[in-house]
Design an enzyme around this catalytic site. Sequence first.
Site, short mmCIF file in Angstrom:
data_model
loop_
_atom_site.label_atom_id
_atom_site.label_comp_id
_atom_site.label_asym_id
_atom_site.label_seq_id
_atom_site.Cartn_x
_atom_site.Cartn_y
_atom_site.Cartn_z
N TRP A 188 66.27 52.95 109.15
CA TRP A 188 65.99 52.75 107.71
C TRP A 188 67.28 52.81 106.91
O TRP A 188 67.49 52.04 105.98
CB TRP A 188 64.97 53.76 107.20
CG TRP A 188 63.66 53.62 107.91
CD1 TRP A 188 63.07 54.52 108.75
CD2 TRP A 188 62.76 52.49 107.86
NE1 TRP A 188 61.89 54.02 109.23
CE2 TRP A 188 61.67 52.79 108.70
CE3 TRP A 188 62.79 51.26 107.20
CZ2 TRP A 188 60.61 51.90 108.88
CZ3 TRP A 188 61.74 50.37 107.38
CH2 TRP A 188 60.66 50.69 108.22
N ASP A 230 67.00 58.32 100.04
CA ASP A 230 65.69 57.83 100.47
C ASP A 230 64.97 59.04 101.07
O ASP A 230 65.33 59.52 102.14
CB ASP A 230 65.89 56.72 101.52
CG ASP A 230 64.59 56.31 102.20
OD1 ASP A 230 63.52 56.80 101.79
OD2 ASP A 230 64.65 55.49 103.14
N LYS A 248 53.52 58.92 103.14
CA LYS A 248 53.64 60.04 104.06
C LYS A 248 53.04 61.27 103.37
O LYS A 248 51.86 61.52 103.49
CB LYS A 248 55.09 60.29 104.48
CG LYS A 248 55.50 59.41 105.64
CD LYS A 248 56.21 58.20 105.21
CE LYS A 248 56.98 57.56 106.31
NZ LYS A 248 56.76 56.15 106.53
N1 PMP Z 1 62.66 54.81 104.66
C1 PMP Z 1 62.10 55.67 105.53
C2 PMP Z 1 62.78 56.96 105.82
C3 PMP Z 1 60.89 55.33 106.14
O1 PMP Z 1 60.32 56.17 107.02
C4 PMP Z 1 60.28 54.10 105.84
C5 PMP Z 1 58.97 53.65 106.42
N2 PMP Z 1 58.29 54.42 107.17
C6 PMP Z 1 60.91 53.24 104.93
C7 PMP Z 1 62.09 53.64 104.35
C8 PMP Z 1 60.31 51.90 104.56
O2 PMP Z 1 59.24 52.15 103.73
P1 PMP Z 1 58.27 51.00 103.21
O3 PMP Z 1 57.44 50.60 104.37
O4 PMP Z 1 57.51 51.70 102.13
O5 PMP Z 1 59.11 49.90 102.70
#
Ligand code: PMP
Length: 355
Positions: A102, A169, A193
């Site tokens: 991510w 994030d 989450k």
């Molecule tokens: N950052 C982290 C730490 C994540 O765990 C996730 C998805 N699980 C994301 C970003 C991406 O999130 P989204 O699917 O809401 O775009």
Amino acid sequence: MAKVHNYSAGPCILPNEVFKEAADSILNFNNLNLSLIEISHRSKDFVDVMEEARSLVKELLEVPEDYDVLFLQGGASLGFLTAAYNLMGVNKTGGYLVTGSWAKKAAKEASFMGESVTIASSEDNNFNYIPKNYELGNNIDYFHVTSNNTIFGTQIKDFPKTDLPLVCDMSSDIFSRKINVADFDLIYAGAQKNMGPAGTTLYIFKKEILGKSSVPIPTMLNLKTHADKDSMFNTPPVFAVYTSMLTLRWLKNNGGIVNIERKNQEKADLLYSEIDRNNLFEGTANIEDRSNMNVTFTLKDETLKETFDNMLVDANISGLKGHRSVGGYRASMYNALPIESVQVLVDVMKKLENK
Ligand code: PMP
């Protein structure tokens, strides 16, 4: 129905009472004889929901007065781009701590309107640790970190101290532990989450950052657009915001962050101590960087996999499969997962050993 122990990484388990109340709101919201999802987002009933959601975030995280809180759309993945647009400064360069997939995706987005620099990375060891002792240099406009690496099971325990704007994030551990919001200029997190269902993304930021970007920002990605309209510039994802609000109410009524942090620590201690004690298993993350939210581990002897997987099914344990980039198992233990579910998993691990 037998209870399912839900270890899903996200979307994930939420409190049962939240599911019930959210379900009721679909049929009859606030005794209006109308559904939550058929009334105007400009009606008082919904504006009250948005305001309560924003104010619960402020209360639970002790957000300082000079910060704003918004519930937007696009997921954390759009947050990667939004963060870069809003924080680009004279250097037109963002600095990134690359601690997982991510974080890598976040870093890529900065290159759409500026440059992205990797300050440190743990990719050399399949992201099983959090890099420390790095220099930020003076050519970056902001420093971006990922508090918890959902896939690799690592978590930042001490956030970096810097005078540069710090962006985080927090998608997979927000509301799981105490944080000092004042240490950050911008925090963003997908809801799915610890906060609610998929469909909304939380932004918490210092108001002072607004309107300072060195690059032109498309309307919907400009945080000022949404801040000026109290998170109601366009139609918000009403169900996701309502259900997030219910989850935040649940958190407040159950002792807030202090209490949930203690419970999360107990759950993590229970599972990690079994992984370390039981000779059949091995944790994949560096011990000091282990995540309290996503516990990644493998079976030392792969030939036991089928037996263990069948035992998990028999115990009604769901969602334990590891992400393909790590393999093995991942136990996601978000706020709503009860310690009883962790005990069931630990018992299965012991049972495998005794076989
Ligand atoms: N950052 C982290 C730490 C994540 O765990 C996730 C998805 N699980 C994301 C970003 C991406 O999130 P989204 O699917 O809401 O775009």
